[in-house]
Design a protein around this motif. Sequence first.
Motif, PDB file in Angstrom:
ATOM      1  N   HIS A  75       0.840  -1.197   0.000  1.00  0.00           N
ATOM      2  CA  HIS A  75       0.000   0.000   0.000  1.00  0.00           C
ATOM      3  C   HIS A  75       0.875   1.246   0.000  1.00  0.00           C
ATOM      4  CE1 HIS A  75      -3.570   2.325   0.548  1.00  0.00           C
ATOM      5  NE2 HIS A  75      -3.207   2.785   1.729  1.00  0.00           N
ATOM      6  N   ASP A  76       0.747   2.079  -0.998  1.00  0.00           N
ATOM      7  CA  ASP A  76       1.503   3.319  -1.082  1.00  0.00           C
ATOM      8  C   ASP A  76       0.696   4.332  -1.889  1.00  0.00           C
ATOM      9  OD1 ASP A  76       1.869   2.911  -3.805  1.00  0.00           O
ATOM     10  OD2 ASP A  76       3.856   2.052  -3.584  1.00  0.00           O
ATOM     11  N   GLU A 128      -3.840  -1.404  10.640  1.00  0.00           N
ATOM     12  CA  GLU A 128      -3.083  -0.815  11.741  1.00  0.00           C
ATOM     13  C   GLU A 128      -1.578  -0.868  11.475  1.00  0.00           C
ATOM     14  OE1 GLU A 128      -4.036  -2.228  15.595  1.00  0.00           O
ATOM     15  OE2 GLU A 128      -6.132  -1.559  15.520  1.00  0.00           O
ATOM     16  N   SER A 129      -1.105  -1.971  10.910  1.00  0.00           N
ATOM     17  CA  SER A 129       0.326  -2.061  10.621  1.00  0.00           C
ATOM     18  C   SER A 129       0.725  -1.063   9.532  1.00  0.00           C
ATOM     19  CB  SER A 129       0.691  -3.493  10.203  1.00  0.00           C
ATOM     20  OG  SER A 129      -0.030  -3.882   9.046  1.00  0.00           O
ATOM     21  N   GLU A 130      -0.149  -0.836   8.547  1.00  0.00           N
ATOM     22  CA  GLU A 130       0.141   0.141   7.499  1.00  0.00           C
ATOM     23  C   GLU A 130       0.092   1.558   8.054  1.00  0.00           C
ATOM     24  OE1 GLU A 130      -1.545  -2.424   3.683  1.00  0.00           O
ATOM     25  OE2 GLU A 130      -2.889  -1.086   4.792  1.00  0.00           O
ATOM     26  N   LEU A 131      -0.804   1.814   9.002  1.00  0.00           N
ATOM     27  CA  LEU A 131      -0.848   3.128   9.644  1.00  0.00           C
ATOM     28  C   LEU A 131       0.468   3.414  10.361  1.00  0.00           C
ATOM     29  CD1 LEU A 131      -4.457   3.182  11.161  1.00  0.00           C
ATOM     30  CD2 LEU A 131      -3.616   4.553   9.260  1.00  0.00           C
ATOM     31  N   VAL A 162      -1.149   8.735   1.771  1.00  0.00           N
ATOM     32  CA  VAL A 162      -0.906   7.336   2.090  1.00  0.00           C
ATOM     33  C   VAL A 162      -2.044   6.818   2.969  1.00  0.00           C
ATOM     34  CG1 VAL A 162       0.727   5.663   3.032  1.00  0.00           C
ATOM     35  CG2 VAL A 162       1.580   7.750   1.972  1.00  0.00           C
ATOM     36  N   CYS A 163      -2.226   7.462   4.126  1.00  0.00           N
ATOM     37  CA  CYS A 163      -3.295   7.071   5.055  1.00  0.00           C
ATOM     38  C   CYS A 163      -3.831   8.341   5.724  1.00  0.00           C
ATOM     39  CB  CYS A 163      -2.781   6.130   6.143  1.00  0.00           C
ATOM     40  SG  CYS A 163      -1.996   4.610   5.555  1.00  0.00           S
ATOM     41  N   ALA A 164      -5.099   8.324   6.098  1.00  0.00           N
ATOM     42  CA  ALA A 164      -5.700   9.472   6.787  1.00  0.00           C
ATOM     43  C   ALA A 164      -6.782   8.984   7.745  1.00  0.00           C
ATOM     44  CB  ALA A 164      -6.263  10.480   5.786  1.00  0.00           C
ATOM     45  N   PRO A 165      -6.391   8.348   8.852  1.00  0.00           N
ATOM     46  CA  PRO A 165      -7.398   7.906   9.820  1.00  0.00           C
ATOM     47  C   PRO A 165      -7.967   9.093  10.583  1.00  0.00           C
ATOM     48  CG  PRO A 165      -5.213   7.578  10.717  1.00  0.00           C
ATOM     49  CD  PRO A 165      -5.022   8.049   9.298  1.00  0.00           C
ATOM     50  N   ARG A 166      -9.198   8.958  11.057  1.00  0.00           N
ATOM     51  CA  ARG A 166      -9.729   9.970  11.951  1.00  0.00           C
ATOM     52  C   ARG A 166      -8.892   9.974  13.225  1.00  0.00           C
ATOM     53  NH1 ARG A 166     -14.239  12.519  10.561  1.00  0.00           N
ATOM     54  NH2 ARG A 166     -15.425  11.690   8.783  1.00  0.00           N
ATOM     55  N   LEU A 167      -8.802  11.110  13.857  1.00  0.00           N
ATOM     56  CA  LEU A 167      -7.888  11.274  14.981  1.00  0.00           C
ATOM     57  C   LEU A 167      -8.203  10.304  16.104  1.00  0.00           C
ATOM     58  CD1 LEU A 167      -5.496  12.800  16.084  1.00  0.00           C
ATOM     59  CD2 LEU A 167      -7.074  14.527  16.972  1.00  0.00           C
ATOM     60  N   ASP A 188      -9.515   7.329  15.906  1.00  0.00           N
ATOM     61  CA  ASP A 188      -9.059   5.989  15.509  1.00  0.00           C
ATOM     62  C   ASP A 188      -7.547   5.861  15.665  1.00  0.00           C
ATOM     63  OD1 ASP A 188     -11.653   5.226  14.873  1.00  0.00           O
ATOM     64  OD2 ASP A 188     -11.468   5.890  12.789  1.00  0.00           O
ATOM     65  N   TRP A 189      -6.818   6.908  15.278  1.00  0.00           N
ATOM     66  CA  TRP A 189      -5.367   6.874  15.407  1.00  0.00           C
ATOM     67  C   TRP A 189      -4.946   6.840  16.877  1.00  0.00           C
ATOM     68  CZ3 TRP A 189      -1.036   5.507  13.540  1.00  0.00           C
ATOM     69  CH2 TRP A 189       0.159   6.051  13.996  1.00  0.00           C
ATOM     70  N   GLU A 190      -5.644   7.566  17.721  1.00  0.00           N
ATOM     71  CA  GLU A 190      -5.309   7.561  19.144  1.00  0.00           C
ATOM     72  C   GLU A 190      -5.437   6.158  19.723  1.00  0.00           C
ATOM     73  OE1 GLU A 190      -7.974  10.508  20.633  1.00  0.00           O
ATOM     74  OE2 GLU A 190      -6.576  12.177  20.279  1.00  0.00           O
ATOM     75  N   ARG A 191      -6.420   5.388  19.274  1.00  0.00           N
ATOM     76  CA  ARG A 191      -6.569   4.010  19.746  1.00  0.00           C
ATOM     77  C   ARG A 191      -5.396   3.140  19.279  1.00  0.00           C
ATOM     78  NH1 ARG A 191     -12.165   5.162  18.960  1.00  0.00           N
ATOM     79  NH2 ARG A 191     -12.092   4.463  16.786  1.00  0.00           N
ATOM     80  N   VAL A 192      -4.928   3.365  18.030  1.00  0.00           N
ATOM     81  CA  VAL A 192      -3.775   2.622  17.532  1.00  0.00           C
ATOM     82  C   VAL A 192      -2.538   2.944  18.360  1.00  0.00           C
ATOM     83  CG1 VAL A 192      -2.221   2.313  15.568  1.00  0.00           C
ATOM     84  CG2 VAL A 192      -4.682   2.454  15.185  1.00  0.00           C
ATOM     85  N   VAL A 193      -2.316   4.223  18.652  1.00  0.00           N
ATOM     86  CA  VAL A 193      -1.146   4.627  19.440  1.00  0.00           C
ATOM     87  C   VAL A 193      -1.198   4.007  20.826  1.00  0.00           C
ATOM     88  CG1 VAL A 193       0.054   6.583  20.480  1.00  0.00           C
ATOM     89  CG2 VAL A 193      -0.831   6.760  18.150  1.00  0.00           C
ATOM     90  N   ALA A 194      -2.379   4.023  21.444  1.00  0.00           N
ATOM     91  CA  ALA A 194      -2.510   3.449  22.786  1.00  0.00           C
ATOM     92  C   ALA A 194      -2.191   1.956  22.774  1.00  0.00           C
ATOM     93  CB  ALA A 194      -3.925   3.691  23.320  1.00  0.00           C
ATOM     94  N   ALA A 195      -2.676   1.245  21.749  1.00  0.00           N
ATOM     95  CA  ALA A 195      -2.414  -0.193  21.664  1.00  0.00           C
ATOM     96  C   ALA A 195      -0.931  -0.474  21.432  1.00  0.00           C
ATOM     97  CB  ALA A 195      -3.259  -0.793  20.540  1.00  0.00           C
ATOM     98  N   ARG A 196      -0.291   0.301  20.558  1.00  0.00           N
ATOM     99  CA  ARG A 196       1.131   0.094  20.281  1.00  0.00           C
ATOM    100  C   ARG A 196       1.992   0.463  21.491  1.00  0.00           C
ATOM    101  NH1 ARG A 196      -0.490  -2.593  16.639  1.00  0.00           N
ATOM    102  NH2 ARG A 196       0.238  -2.555  14.472  1.00  0.00           N
TER     103      ARG A 196
END
Length: 331
Positions: free
Chosen positions: A174-175, A186-189, A304-309, A311-319
């Motif tokens: 994905h690019d 999530e991995s691509e984000l 490349v990617c544009a998640p809603r903020l 959604d991104w905050e949940r990814v950051v918390a999980a990582r």
Amino acid sequence: MEPWRLFWTVFLGVLCSAEAGLMGDQCDWTGSGLTSTTERAVTPVYLRCREGSISWVYPRGALRLLFRPPLPADERDFRVCVRVIRRPDPPDLFHTLLVNDTETPERFPARLFVEGARRLVPLYAPNDGDPRELRCFRSRHGRAALYVEAEPEDGPQRREATFKYEARPLVRRHDPSTADCRPCSESELELAFCTSDLVSRGVIISSESREDLDTTQLTVRLTKLIRATSGGETKDKPDLEDEDDYYRYDTDNTLQHPHRSHKRRRSPHSLHAHVHVPAACGAAAGAGEFLVMARRRLGRYALVCAPRLDDWERVVAARDADGAAHCTLQH
């Protein structure tokens, strides 16, 4: 006989004895037609990178561009996209919406042909009736060559044939050049955050169809710029004190250098950026704040990617919880 057929016939006759001129073996090439003593000279240029630019001043005769991008061992064929430059690009980041996209395009002083098995296939001509400044073609058996034929000279004025190119494997992750329009995993984000040229929170305030680039141009008002790499000199570049390739902004978009005191600030200004999405995706302005991640492609930011903020905050918390992130994630 059609002009391009005539050129092909002439080229076959003079190839062995044509003046070669200066050869390129790099990502970019700059040259002048004034070094040729005949209008039938063909200059070979070898391009061994995945992307770069060509600048041909006072074009005369022709160039033969041979693309040999570095590819994985199991990938042989590739796709080349060429974007002719007919007017200056707007800056990557700008304070005013009155940017130079409104300048009248100039006539491109050359025509492009793809080398086929037995003939040259027209790819671009100034009068071909196709408004797209972006044209693509595929390699054949791992080889791709492009001929750039100068248009006849019309007086002593300075002419310049400038274009950018990109060569990518046919099978890719994905690019920005992927037109399937699917959301990022999530991995691509995470990968996009760590590797993109532009990473910023922002609000999409408008969208515009760009027929010349076959894209939708999104205008993003940046609310927190996390990372932006420099793309070179621009007319409306934010005022910088030195030539760093990396800039970081606070939440109010006042410029700070990473290694300087946070007490030294400039007057706040709203920063904007143009980000391009393939036209087939049907992108449009939307409500809410996004984390916009884009890479520079052919001179422009491509999304490349544009998640809603949220959604991104949940990814950051999980990582952060599992400690497996490839870089320090922010929001």
